[in-house]
Design an enzyme around this catalytic site. Structure first.
Site, PDB file in Angstrom:
ATOM      1  N   LYS B  78      -0.270 -27.409  38.492  1.00 32.51           N
ATOM      2  CA  LYS B  78       1.059 -27.383  39.110  1.00 32.51           C
ATOM      3  C   LYS B  78       1.712 -28.740  38.936  1.00 32.51           C
ATOM      4  CE  LYS B  78       3.336 -26.179  43.516  1.00 32.51           C
ATOM      5  NZ  LYS B  78       3.144 -25.757  44.923  1.00 32.51           N
ATOM      6  N   SER B 159       5.991 -21.657  46.487  1.00 32.58           N
ATOM      7  CA  SER B 159       6.470 -22.539  45.444  1.00 32.58           C
ATOM      8  C   SER B 159       5.579 -22.572  44.196  1.00 32.58           C
ATOM      9  CB  SER B 159       6.594 -23.962  45.982  1.00 32.58           C
ATOM     10  OG  SER B 159       5.320 -24.501  46.284  1.00 32.58           O
ATOM     11  N   SER B 183       2.741 -21.344  50.028  1.00 29.41           N
ATOM     12  CA  SER B 183       3.080 -21.541  48.617  1.00 29.41           C
ATOM     13  C   SER B 183       1.951 -21.247  47.642  1.00 29.41           C
ATOM     14  CB  SER B 183       3.560 -22.977  48.389  1.00 29.41           C
ATOM     15  OG  SER B 183       4.899 -23.100  48.776  1.00 29.41           O
TER      16      SER B 183
END
Lengths: 97, 491
Positions: B78, B159, B183
């Site tokens: 990420k 997210s 998330s």
């Protein structure tokens, strides 16, 4: 509590966010929507409740490390992403006349 | 079977048996990324050359009999984890050109164990969002689509939407993710994969771009519960550089996955039976409890009376911490700079230009609730309600060993079903956010499909630092569900 336009401008100033006049009204409506929804927290009886600080699921004591220099002399690494520099310093517009 | 179809555990086995080399495996994923990423937009940065070099080094280690726990496994990272020498954007224009001179502890741990990094995965800007539509690098598309409307583009959740979409579409064997309010678990559920937010303190936050420090926690996403367990073992561990990192041994999570649930007490919180909960989600929840009962668990009704206040509490605490953490982006030391007439003007123009609308909105909320005159009414009040939410769980642990709930209130929604009202968007995290506020581990497991053929997930919440029980319950749900459906868009 409801935010007026002057408060929106004041908060933007505190947050160091430039706000165009055309943005104030929309932001005011959005923030009031969110804050109105948050108001429901006032219904909760929190008398005598210690506020939770930090995210640990159990109370843990903050650890201390030895007060020793473990790092340093990395000016190039520190400055590697600087948008502007003067020698070994960050460059900014003149602050003092 | 294509190499990209292997689970992480199967990949390790295939590498050990020399059925495939790490270079071949990595190349398969790089080819898949080249083909599908232009559409999915899951990767912001692809590091193909470095990945192939690392894979070659991994093959060399294996040839010498020196293979490590994750040697040769291709992962996505990420783009909130700082990676030394590789651009790290946090999905924001303000960090668009930022190249960290250091490596986050979690990604360093994965490298130490031999993992191969394919690149950096898209996310909502500064991890603020539940749809991946706030990224400055464009939205990520969910590889799944509706049976009756396959052209409609769906969101992957957020997210960690890039992480979940990449894993679901076989553009990575697993990925790192972070979870501040849901998330990891919400995008995992939307993309039909598994993901765990471990206990706060299990993984170091050092080198991860901060959003809300008392809520943020790193975790993995992968296609199976076992793969999550393998990844978490490498990611976790004490780090003196993060004072909130727990100094506890890291258990063998993988061994816990097959442990079973016989004799476990599973809690079902009455308050999660929300009005208007989609009948399909409610039915899946009941089904999950039936599976666990059939495996020998006891289902116990419990009460979490303050859970209904979790989201508004979160939307005071998280923006407050975000407004403080994001004060560092001022255009002076790193990141974007917009010139101004003086220093204050430079700050204000840089931040207005560099941050997107959702980030600005949250900074404004956070600044307001922390400002003189409002601190007690909002921030202090929220911290007290947060303490009550945590206490609800502590009382529940007297009666149960784990809690099972739905992961999300709906399946993935479409990109153009824009949720204009921020509060509506925030409701996506209604089932997940309590675990962040209380610091507890939560695992999302794919458990079924809705009427449109879209994945739905269940969530397992456990006691602090008892991820093993969470994995045991998640493993049992996974086995019973036998989830084999695949997304339409896949390598």
């Amino acid at each position: 509590m409801s935010l007026d336009a002057a408060t929106v401008r004041r908060v933007a100033n505190l947050a160091r966010l430039r706000l165009e006049e055309t943005e104030v009204e929309k932001l005011q409506a959005e923030l009031n929507g969110i804050l109105g929804w948050i108001e429901q927290l006032q219904q909760v009886d929190t008398d005598g409740v210690e506020p939770m600080a930090g995210g640990a699921p159990v109370e843990v004591k903050l650890p201390w490390r030895e007060d020793a220099v473990t790092d340093g002399a990395q000016a190039e690494k520190v400055l590697a992403n600087a948008p502007d520099r003067e020698g070994e310093y960050f460059g900014v517009p003149k602050v003092v006349e | 079977m294509r190499p990209t179809d292997l689970t992480l555990a199967e990949g390790l086995e295939a590498l050990d048996k020399r059925e495939i080399s790490a270079v071949e495996l990595t190349q398969s994923f790089l080819d898949a990324i080249e083909r599908l990423n232009p559409r999915l937009n899951a990767y912001i940065t692809v590091t193909g050359e470095a990945a192939l070099a690392d894979a070659a080094a991994s093959d060399a280690r294996r040839a010498k009999g020196e293979a490590r726990a994750l040697d040769g496994i291709p992962l996505g990272i990420k783009d909130l984890f700082c990676t030394e020498g590789t651009r790290t954007t946090a999905g924001s224009n303000i960090l668009g050109g930022f190249v960290p001179p250091y490596e986050s502890t979690v990604s360093a741990n994965l490298k130490r164990d031999g993992a191969v990094f394919l690149g950096k995965l898209n996310l909502d800007e500064f991890a603020m969002g539940s749809s991946n539509q706030t990224s400055a690098f464009g939205p990520v598309e969910n590889p799944w689509s509706r049976a009756n409307d396959p052209e409609k583009r769906l969101v992957p959740g957020g997210s960690s939407g890039g992480s979940a979409a990449a894993v679901a579409a076989r553009l990575a064997m697993g990925a790192t993710a972070t979870d501040t309010g849901g998330s990891i678990r919400q995008p995992a559920a939307f993309c039909g994969i598994a993901g765990i937010k471990p206990t706060y303190g299990r993984c170091s936050r050092w080198g991860i771009v901060a959003f809300a420090s008392s809520l943020d926690q790193a975790g993995p996403v992968a296609r199976t519960v076992e793969d999550n367990a393998i990844l978490l073992r490498s990611m976790a561990g004490h780090d003196p550089k993060d004072s909130t990192s727990a100094n506890l041994p890291v258990p063998d999570f993988q061994a816990a996955v097959g442990r079973g649930v016989k004799g476990l007490r599973i809690g079902v919180p009455a308050e999660y039976r929300l009005d208007g909960l989609a009948p399909e989600i409610a039915a899946l929840w009941d089904q999950g409890l039936d599976w666990l009962r059939a495996e020998g668990a006891e289902i116990v009704p419990i009460s979490l009376p303050h859970a209904q206040y979790a989201l508004p509490t979160y939307y005071v605490v998280a923006p407050a911490e975000a407004s403080s953490n994001l004060a560092r982006y001022d255009g002076v030391r790193f990141g974007l700079r917009e010139n101004g007439s003086d220093l204050k003007d430079l700050y204000e123009r840089t931040r207005a230009r560099g941050f997107g609308a959702e980030v600005r909105r949250r900074i404004m909320i956070g600044t307001y609730v922390l400002s003189a005159g409002y601190y007690d009414a909002y921030y202090l009040k929220a911290q007290k309600v947060r303490a009550l939410i945590r206490r609800d769980f502590e009382l529940a642990w007297g009666k149960v060993d784990a809690i099972v709930t739905p992961a999300t209130p709906s399946a993935a929604f479409a990109m153009d079903e824009k949720q204009d009202d921020p509060v509506t968007m925030y409701l996506n995290d209604v089932f997940t956010v309590t675990a962040n506020l209380a610091g507890l581990p939560g695992l999302a497991v794919p458990a079924g499909l809705d009427g449109q053929g879209l994945p739905l997930g269940l969530q397992v919440i456990g006691r602090a630092f008892d991820e093993e029980t969470v994995f045991a319950v998640g493993g049992a749900i996974e086995r019973a569900a036998g989830f084999t459906a695949k997304p339409g868009m896949m390598a």
